[in-house]
Design an enzyme around this catalytic site. Structure first.
Site, PDB file in Angstrom:
ATOM      1  N   ALA A 221       1.128  -1.012  -0.312  1.00 55.82           N
ATOM      2  CA  ALA A 221       0.404   0.075   0.416  1.00 55.82           C
ATOM      3  C   ALA A 221       1.059   0.806   0.245  1.00 55.82           C
ATOM      4  CB  ALA A 221      -0.910  -0.301   0.967  1.00 55.82           C
ATOM      5  N   GLY A 222       1.809   1.096  -0.784  1.00 54.01           N
ATOM      6  CA  GLY A 222       2.739   2.491  -1.196  1.00 54.01           C
ATOM      7  C   GLY A 222       2.303   3.175  -2.193  1.00 54.01           C
TER       8      GLY A 222
ATOM      9  N   GLY B 278       0.852   0.950  -4.743  1.00 53.54           N
ATOM     10  CA  GLY B 278      -0.058   0.560  -4.801  1.00 53.54           C
ATOM     11  C   GLY B 278      -1.628   1.280  -4.362  1.00 53.54           C
TER      12      GLY B 278
ATOM     13  N   ALA C  15      16.227   4.192 -16.982  1.00 54.13           N
ATOM     14  CA  ALA C  15      17.378   4.716 -17.090  1.00 54.13           C
ATOM     15  C   ALA C  15      17.545   6.035 -18.360  1.00 54.13           C
ATOM     16  CB  ALA C  15      17.761   3.788 -17.920  1.00 54.13           C
TER      17      ALA C  15
ATOM     18  N   CYS D 228      12.995   5.223  -7.833  1.00 58.17           N
ATOM     19  CA  CYS D 228      13.885   4.710  -8.370  1.00 58.17           C
ATOM     20  C   CYS D 228      14.428   5.087  -9.233  1.00 58.17           C
ATOM     21  CB  CYS D 228      12.363   4.601  -9.366  1.00 58.17           C
ATOM     22  SG  CYS D 228      11.089   3.638  -7.869  1.00 58.17           S
ATOM     23  N   PHE D 229      15.009   6.263  -9.769  1.00 54.36           N
ATOM     24  CA  PHE D 229      16.227   5.946 -11.455  1.00 54.36           C
ATOM     25  C   PHE D 229      17.384   5.299 -10.734  1.00 54.36           C
ATOM     26  CE2 PHE D 229      14.294  10.016 -13.422  1.00 54.36           C
ATOM     27  CZ  PHE D 229      13.092   9.444 -14.088  1.00 54.36           C
TER      28      PHE D 229
ATOM     29  N   PHE E  13      12.159  15.040  -2.972  1.00 51.81           N
ATOM     30  CA  PHE E  13      12.762  14.918  -3.910  1.00 51.81           C
ATOM     31  C   PHE E  13      11.920  15.706  -5.552  1.00 51.81           C
ATOM     32  CE2 PHE E  13      11.163  11.445  -6.986  1.00 51.81           C
ATOM     33  CZ  PHE E  13      10.065  12.027  -6.325  1.00 51.81           C
ATOM     34  N   LYS E  14      11.019  16.148  -5.532  1.00 53.18           N
ATOM     35  CA  LYS E  14      10.377  17.112  -6.021  1.00 53.18           C
ATOM     36  C   LYS E  14       9.453  17.529  -5.934  1.00 53.18           C
ATOM     37  CE  LYS E  14       8.010  14.891  -9.514  1.00 53.18           C
ATOM     38  NZ  LYS E  14       7.532  13.871 -10.987  1.00 53.18           N
TER      39      LYS E  14
ATOM     40  N   ARG F 160      12.764  10.083  -0.832  1.00 54.58           N
ATOM     41  CA  ARG F 160      13.398   9.046  -0.648  1.00 54.58           C
ATOM     42  C   ARG F 160      14.382   9.728  -2.274  1.00 54.58           C
ATOM     43  NH1 ARG F 160       9.632   3.928  -1.695  1.00 54.58           N
ATOM     44  NH2 ARG F 160       7.944   5.394  -2.752  1.00 54.58           N
TER      45      ARG F 160
HETATM   46  P1  NAD Z   1       6.720   1.844  -0.993  1.00 52.86           P
HETATM   47  O1  NAD Z   1       7.995   1.386  -0.171  1.00 52.86           O
HETATM   48  O2  NAD Z   1       5.886   3.095  -0.696  1.00 52.86           O
HETATM   49  O3  NAD Z   1       5.508   0.839  -0.496  1.00 52.86           O
HETATM   50  C1  NAD Z   1       5.874  -0.980  -0.680  1.00 52.86           C
HETATM   51  C2  NAD Z   1       4.569  -1.238   0.081  1.00 52.86           C
HETATM   52  O4  NAD Z   1       5.071  -2.905   0.506  1.00 52.86           O
HETATM   53  C3  NAD Z   1       5.603  -1.052   2.086  1.00 52.86           C
HETATM   54  O5  NAD Z   1       3.929  -0.385   2.197  1.00 52.86           O
HETATM   55  C4  NAD Z   1       6.183  -2.313   2.006  1.00 52.86           C
HETATM   56  O6  NAD Z   1       5.655  -2.316   3.686  1.00 52.86           O
HETATM   57  C5  NAD Z   1       4.811  -3.242   1.231  1.00 52.86           C
HETATM   58  N1  NAD Z   1       5.331  -4.938   1.609  1.00 52.86           N
HETATM   59  C6  NAD Z   1       6.271  -5.298   1.952  1.00 52.86           C
HETATM   60  N2  NAD Z   1       6.184  -6.851   1.385  1.00 52.86           N
HETATM   61  C7  NAD Z   1       5.407  -6.734   1.749  1.00 52.86           C
HETATM   62  C8  NAD Z   1       4.356  -8.360   1.874  1.00 52.86           C
HETATM   63  N3  NAD Z   1       5.190  -9.308   1.558  1.00 52.86           N
HETATM   64  N4  NAD Z   1       3.047  -8.395   2.191  1.00 52.86           N
HETATM   65  C9  NAD Z   1       2.157  -7.162   2.207  1.00 52.86           C
HETATM   66  N5  NAD Z   1       2.357  -5.905   2.467  1.00 52.86           N
HETATM   67  C10 NAD Z   1       4.133  -5.432   1.614  1.00 52.86           C
HETATM   68  O7  NAD Z   1       7.506   1.104  -2.745  1.00 52.86           O
HETATM   69  P2  NAD Z   1       6.670   1.937  -4.159  1.00 52.86           P
HETATM   70  O8  NAD Z   1       7.294   3.150  -4.282  1.00 52.86           O
HETATM   71  O9  NAD Z   1       5.083   2.124  -3.643  1.00 52.86           O
HETATM   72  O10 NAD Z   1       7.407   1.151  -4.412  1.00 52.86           O
HETATM   73  C11 NAD Z   1       7.117  -0.057  -5.107  1.00 52.86           C
HETATM   74  C12 NAD Z   1       7.307  -1.446  -6.201  1.00 52.86           C
HETATM   75  O11 NAD Z   1       6.930  -0.144  -7.817  1.00 52.86           O
HETATM   76  C13 NAD Z   1       8.706  -0.696  -6.057  1.00 52.86           C
HETATM   77  O12 NAD Z   1       9.113  -2.308  -7.160  1.00 52.86           O
HETATM   78  C14 NAD Z   1       9.210   0.129  -7.907  1.00 52.86           C
HETATM   79  O13 NAD Z   1      10.329   0.574  -8.014  1.00 52.86           O
HETATM   80  C15 NAD Z   1       8.154   0.499  -8.442  1.00 52.86           C
HETATM   81  N6  NAD Z   1       7.877   2.003  -8.870  1.00 52.86           N
HETATM   82  C16 NAD Z   1       8.003   3.558  -7.968  1.00 52.86           C
HETATM   83  C17 NAD Z   1       6.884   3.946  -8.521  1.00 52.86           C
HETATM   84  C18 NAD Z   1       7.232   5.735  -7.447  1.00 52.86           C
HETATM   85  O14 NAD Z   1       7.012   6.269  -8.061  1.00 52.86           O
HETATM   86  N7  NAD Z   1       7.000   5.376  -5.851  1.00 52.86           N
HETATM   87  C19 NAD Z   1       6.747   4.335  -9.755  1.00 52.86           C
HETATM   88  C20 NAD Z   1       6.732   3.249 -10.808  1.00 52.86           C
HETATM   89  C21 NAD Z   1       7.325   2.341 -10.122  1.00 52.86           C
HETATM   90  C1  UGA Z   2      10.263   8.147 -12.057  1.00 54.75           C
HETATM   91  C2  UGA Z   2       9.533   8.596 -13.956  1.00 54.75           C
HETATM   92  O1  UGA Z   2       9.499   9.733 -14.241  1.00 54.75           O
HETATM   93  C3  UGA Z   2       8.148   6.978 -13.576  1.00 54.75           C
HETATM   94  O2  UGA Z   2       7.838   7.207 -15.351  1.00 54.75           O
HETATM   95  C4  UGA Z   2       8.276   5.836 -13.150  1.00 54.75           C
HETATM   96  O3  UGA Z   2       7.579   5.301 -12.765  1.00 54.75           O
HETATM   97  C5  UGA Z   2       8.878   6.455 -11.965  1.00 54.75           C
HETATM   98  O4  UGA Z   2      10.263   7.096 -11.541  1.00 54.75           O
HETATM   99  C6  UGA Z   2       9.411   5.234 -11.366  1.00 54.75           C
HETATM  100  O5  UGA Z   2       9.479   4.234 -11.989  1.00 54.75           O
HETATM  101  O6  UGA Z   2       9.622   5.655 -10.245  1.00 54.75           O
HETATM  102  P1  UGA Z   2       9.530  10.042 -10.587  1.00 54.75           P
HETATM  103  O7  UGA Z   2      10.563   9.584  -9.608  1.00 54.75           O
HETATM  104  O8  UGA Z   2       8.358  10.454  -9.040  1.00 54.75           O
HETATM  105  O9  UGA Z   2       9.096   9.718 -11.465  1.00 54.75           O
HETATM  106  O10 UGA Z   2       9.752  11.702 -10.584  1.00 54.75           O
HETATM  107  P2  UGA Z   2      10.304  12.375 -12.131  1.00 54.75           P
HETATM  108  O11 UGA Z   2       9.179  13.293 -11.964  1.00 54.75           O
HETATM  109  O12 UGA Z   2      10.645  10.884 -13.302  1.00 54.75           O
HETATM  110  O13 UGA Z   2      11.877  13.005 -11.339  1.00 54.75           O
HETATM  111  C7  UGA Z   2      12.477  12.227 -11.337  1.00 54.75           C
HETATM  112  C8  UGA Z   2      13.739  13.420 -10.390  1.00 54.75           C
HETATM  113  O14 UGA Z   2      13.906  13.710 -11.822  1.00 54.75           O
HETATM  114  C9  UGA Z   2      13.310  14.219  -9.524  1.00 54.75           C
HETATM  115  O15 UGA Z   2      14.577  14.872  -8.337  1.00 54.75           O
HETATM  116  C10 UGA Z   2      12.856  14.993 -10.231  1.00 54.75           C
HETATM  117  O16 UGA Z   2      13.356  16.730  -9.797  1.00 54.75           O
HETATM  118  C11 UGA Z   2      14.297  15.501 -11.053  1.00 54.75           C
HETATM  119  N1  UGA Z   2      13.544  15.770 -12.705  1.00 54.75           N
HETATM  120  C12 UGA Z   2      12.630  15.257 -13.177  1.00 54.75           C
HETATM  121  C13 UGA Z   2      14.814  17.067 -13.280  1.00 54.75           C
HETATM  122  O17 UGA Z   2      15.998  17.070 -12.441  1.00 54.75           O
HETATM  123  N2  UGA Z   2      14.996  17.286 -14.292  1.00 54.75           N
HETATM  124  C14 UGA Z   2      13.636  17.261 -15.144  1.00 54.75           C
HETATM  125  O18 UGA Z   2      13.842  17.239 -15.896  1.00 54.75           O
HETATM  126  C15 UGA Z   2      12.616  16.290 -14.159  1.00 54.75           C
END
Ligand code: NAD
Ligand code: UGA
Length: 481
Positions: free
Chosen positions: A17-18, A21, A235, A286-287, A348-349, A356
């Site tokens: 539920a992050g 989710g 990437a 993530c990046f 981070f933005k 993170r």
């Molecule tokens: P998050 O840390 O915010 O959330 C993950 C959640 O999963 C946590 O609350 C944790 O307690 C829970 N969890 C872990 N193991 C568990 C289990 N066994 N059962 C139930 N709950 C469990 O992470 P997030 O930012 O939501 O990212 C999740 C995934 O999505 C990662 O792989 C990330 O790379 C990817 N992703 C993130 C973003 C983003 O913008 N944050 C965007 C695209 C993809």
């Molecule tokens: C990024 C991708 O944009 C999403 O498509 C992807 O799903 C996600 O990662 C992920 O997999 O977690 P996010 O990290 O939420 O999304 O935010 P971005 O808007 O991509 O910004 C990432 C970082 O780059 C921030 O620190 C932002 O300030 C910086 N940034 C972005 C710059 O410095 N310059 C820019 O022109 C754009």
């Protein structure tokens, strides 16, 4: 096992539920009122926060999210810790748990730690009752679906003697939302990517998205392409930021202006205008982790030049962050001991409460290490999170904080939710592009600061003319003019 006839999706369970989710399932619930969506997590506090009546206490801040939660929660969207029950009735289980970089063992510092994903697969194997489509929503190394399939297959074998034996299909459906814009990205995605071999399962998942996403935007690939495409997308985006940040350093030396360079190259439609804003270095969960994952993958397959190419994107980012700290120190005469510095923005933005990998973390640590007294402002970040990120508690004792002469220890920091924080400040650093920072009246603040006063604008959001009028020195990223 053949795909069951008349398979219909009534219940969805999302594990995790992050930041992904929560918003993703909220949008699915809103767009599919006939499907029940259960979001489960092992973190009880997080689930309590998702269920909080006060919507400003939701664990994730995203513009537009509160409205959807208000509309759907406890109607067809449920947040729960009852993982067993929610998995057992689900037709589709999304795995949306964290996949951070491994801290120790083989691949430490590069490979993803898949222990949470493996646990999920085991939970699904243990609790599922019927045919279940298991969807990788987390970002995963290529071929992780194989691991999940193996775990599920063993469960299938173990339970075949039961009356109702579960069967499984694994699909990859990576998420591309960007924080701060998540609801818009989810409601109007550029594409939805679904990787998988079984056409019935792929079609079942596609049907969910077709409730609001045009069919032409739903892309089907093989499962490995889908997994790799997600890592590659991040990437490529991060690479653009490191590219423009590297050019910002050249601008500062040569008299060019990185904003003008960005505009000039971005109008070439083969390059495009997005992701060309030079800033304090990319952050977010993530990046870095996804590039390091790609680097690990390349090394694993003996592709060392490929690994080096992508690793340099992360190296430039780290270098760029330390470059900013160093030039703050240099412009404040080589010492920050006891000097008050205002930090504008810790997320981070903008438009997220997520810190993170925020550039602010390393930059603040560098300044604290030089003995600075930081006042940190952010409209959404929780100060407890800042304490965790910096590894030191907030400083509360005003008297000891009186910038003792000859003090050469670690600096201190305090948090403020308001902007009445410029008295006696030597410098201001803008690290997150919150709109309100662009509206600050610098002429009014200037007389409160210690001169020569500085603004270091790593986000290019401060009106340079107004700052000059206020007789404050200004450094802007990539501004050599
Ligand atoms: P998050 O840390 O915010 O959330 C993950 C959640 O999963 C946590 O609350 C944790 O307690 C829970 N969890 C872990 N193991 C568990 C289990 N066994 N059962 C139930 N709950 C469990 O992470 P997030 O930012 O939501 O990212 C999740 C995934 O999505 C990662 O792989 C990330 O790379 C990817 N992703 C993130 C973003 C983003 O913008 N944050 C965007 C695209 C993809
Ligand atoms: C990024 C991708 O944009 C999403 O498509 C992807 O799903 C996600 O990662 C992920 O997999 O977690 P996010 O990290 O939420 O999304 O935010 P971005 O808007 O991509 O910004 C990432 C970082 O780059 C921030 O620190 C932002 O300030 C910086 N940034 C972005 C710059 O410095 N310059 C820019 O022109 C754009």
């Amino acid at each position: 096992m053949p795909f069951p006839e008349k398979f219909k999706v009534k219940n969805i369970c999302c594990i995790g539920a992050g930041y992904v989710g929560g918003p993703t399932m909220a949008v699915i619930a809103k767009k599919c009122p006939n499907i029940n969506v259960f979001v489960v997590d092992i973190d009880k506090n997080k689930i309590n926060d998702w269920n909080n009546q006060d919507l400003s206490k939701l664990p994730v801040y995203e513009p537009g999210l509160e409205e959807i939660i208000k509309l759907c929660r406890n109607k067809n969207l449920f947040f729960s810790t009852d993982i067993e029950n929610c998995i057992s009735k689900a037709d589709i289980v999304f795995i949306s748990v964290n996949t951070p970089t491994k801290k120790r063992g083989i691949g430490a510092g590069k490979a993803s730690d898949l222990k949470w994903v493996e646990n999920c697969a085991r939970q699904v194997a243990q609790f599922a009752k019927n045919h279940t489509i298991v969807v990788e929503k987390s970002t995963l190394p290529v071929r992780t679906a194989e691991v999940i399939q193996n775990i599920l297959k063993i469960a299938q074998r173990k339970t075949t003697h039961h009356k109702s034996s579960p069967s499984f299909e694994v699909l990859s459906n990576p998420e591309f939302l960007s924080e701060g814009n998540a609801i818009n990205d989810l409601e109007n995605p550029d594409r939805v990517l679904i990787g998988g071999e079984n056409q019935n399962s792929v079609e079942t998942l596609s049907k969910i998205y077709k409730n609001w996403v045009p069919e032409s935007k739903i892309l089907h690939t093989n499962i490995w392409s889908s997994e790799l495409a997600k890592l590659t997308a991040n990437a490529f985006l991060a690479q653009r930021i490191s590219s423009i940040n590297s050019i910002s350093a050249i601008c500062e030396e040569t008299g060019a202006d990185v904003r003008e360079v960005s505009r000039a190259i971005g109008t070439d439609n083969r390059i495009g205008s997005k992701f060309l804003d030079s800033g304090p270095g990319f952050g977010g969960s993530c990046f870095k982790k996804d590039i390091l994952n790609l680097v690990y993958l390349a090394k694993f397959y003996g592709l060392h030049e490929v690994a080096e190419f992508w690793e340099s994107v992360v190296k430039i980012n780290t270098w760029h962050q330390s470059r900013i700290s160093q030039l703050v120190i240099k412009n404040l005469y080589g010492t920050l001991a006891g000097k008050k510095i205002v930090i504008l923005g810790f997320a981070f933005k903008a438009n997220t409460n997520d810190t993170r990998e925020s550039a602010a973390i390393q930059i603040c640590k560098d300044l604290l290490n030089e003995g600075a007294n930081l006042i940190i402002h952010d409209p959404k970040v929780n100060p407890n999170q800042i304490a965790k990120d910096l590894g030191i508690d907030q400083f509360n004792n005003e008297e000891v904080n009186q910038f003792a002469e000859n003090y050469d220890g670690l600096g201190s920091w305090k948090f403020s939710r308001n902007l009445e924080i410029f008295d006696d400040a030597y410098a201001v650093l803008v690290l997150t592009e919150w709109t309100e920072y662009g509206l600050i009246n610098w002429e009014e603040k200037a007389h409160k600061m210690i001169h020569p006063a500085w603004i270091f604008d790593a986000r290019s959001i401060i009106d340079s003319d107004k700052v000059k009028k206020a007789e404050i020195n200004l450094w802007r990223v990539g501004d050599g003019s």
